[in-house]
Design a protein around this motif. Structure first.
Motif, PDB file in Angstrom:
ATOM      1  N   ASP A  11      19.261 -44.339 -16.484  1.00 56.46           N
ATOM      2  CA  ASP A  11      19.827 -44.267 -15.136  1.00 56.46           C
ATOM      3  C   ASP A  11      20.387 -45.607 -14.662  1.00 56.46           C
ATOM      4  N   ALA A  13      22.851 -47.450 -15.602  1.00 60.48           N
ATOM      5  CA  ALA A  13      24.316 -47.504 -15.445  1.00 60.48           C
ATOM      6  C   ALA A  13      24.750 -46.829 -14.149  1.00 60.48           C
ATOM      7  N   PHE A  14      24.177 -45.656 -13.827  1.00 64.71           N
ATOM      8  CA  PHE A  14      24.505 -44.968 -12.570  1.00 64.71           C
ATOM      9  C   PHE A  14      24.128 -45.831 -11.369  1.00 64.71           C
ATOM     10  N   THR A  16      23.647 -49.091 -11.155  1.00 64.84           N
ATOM     11  CA  THR A  16      24.504 -50.278 -11.070  1.00 64.84           C
ATOM     12  C   THR A  16      25.893 -49.922 -10.570  1.00 64.84           C
ATOM     13  N   GLU A  17      26.457 -48.830 -11.068  1.00 67.85           N
ATOM     14  CA  GLU A  17      27.805 -48.430 -10.666  1.00 67.85           C
ATOM     15  C   GLU A  17      27.871 -48.110  -9.171  1.00 67.85           C
ATOM     16  N   VAL A  18      26.910 -47.351  -8.662  1.00 68.26           N
ATOM     17  CA  VAL A  18      26.917 -47.007  -7.231  1.00 68.26           C
ATOM     18  C   VAL A  18      26.641 -48.249  -6.396  1.00 68.26           C
ATOM     19  N   TRP A  19      25.674 -49.058  -6.804  1.00 73.18           N
ATOM     20  CA  TRP A  19      25.269 -50.245  -6.046  1.00 73.18           C
ATOM     21  C   TRP A  19      26.433 -51.220  -5.906  1.00 73.18           C
ATOM     22  N   THR A  20      27.252 -51.334  -6.931  1.00 72.28           N
ATOM     23  CA  THR A  20      28.296 -52.367  -6.929  1.00 72.28           C
ATOM     24  C   THR A  20      29.678 -51.851  -6.529  1.00 72.28           C
ATOM     25  N   ARG A  21      29.783 -50.633  -6.076  1.00 70.41           N
ATOM     26  CA  ARG A  21      31.073 -50.109  -5.619  1.00 70.41           C
ATOM     27  C   ARG A  21      31.613 -50.932  -4.468  1.00 70.41           C
ATOM     28  N   ASP A  76      25.835 -41.411  -4.051  1.00 68.70           N
ATOM     29  CA  ASP A  76      27.050 -41.328  -4.847  1.00 68.70           C
ATOM     30  C   ASP A  76      28.227 -40.880  -3.988  1.00 68.70           C
TER      31      ASP A  76
END
Length: 158
Positions: A11, A13-14, A16-21, A76
């Protein structure tokens, strides 16, 4: 059906991706290197999931015995009401520990959507962390702090 679960290694990657948007950069300081993995390893990262995909994540801090903090919570696809359901399930989980008396969190002072959710769930504004972090654009952000006590949460749950 949605559910709360501990985050797993896959999880990261998910989260990190949402946190750093870019849209979250206005409300969330970026994670430190290794921070996402550390939260997962310590059992301090949670996901809100639908059967087919993750909907959001949260990380917690255990400040003092009986005093838990939600350090980050992000969805998300914000704005559809799932965040309130997620936060409610997370607070239920934290208060399932009979030693937990208080759950606290903060947000950027202009994150009106988050503050409305906190109020609807019974969190009480406690004060302001002035200029508590700097946004990527260089502006300092004030962060109001909120909490809810076990007895208040249980009274709301009936």
């Amino acid at each position: 059906m949605t559910m709360l679960r501990l985050a797993r290694d896959q999880d990261a990657a998910f989260i990190t991706e949402v946190w750093t948007r870019a849209e979250n950069a206005m409300f969330l300081p970026p994670p430190d290197p290794g921070e996402v993995v550390e939260h997962i390893v310590l059992g301090h990262a949670f996901l809100w999931t639908a059967p087919d995909r993750p909907l959001g994540f949260a990380t917690i801090n255990l400040w003092d015995p009986g005093n838990d903090g939600i350090s980050v919570i992000a969805m998300d696809r914000p704005g559809n009401g799932a965040g309130r359901e997620f936060l409610s399930a997370l607070v239920d989980h934290l208060f399932a520990d009979p030693g937990t008396n208080r759950v606290g969190l903060d947000t950027a002072a202009d994150n009106h959507r988050a503050m409305a959710v906190f109020a609807r769930l019974g969190f009480v504004a406690e004060g302001m962390f002035r200029e508590c972090w700097r946004r990527p654009d260089g502006l300092w952000v004030d962060c109001p702090h909120f909490s809810i006590l076990r007895r208040e949460w249980l009274a709301r749950k009936g």
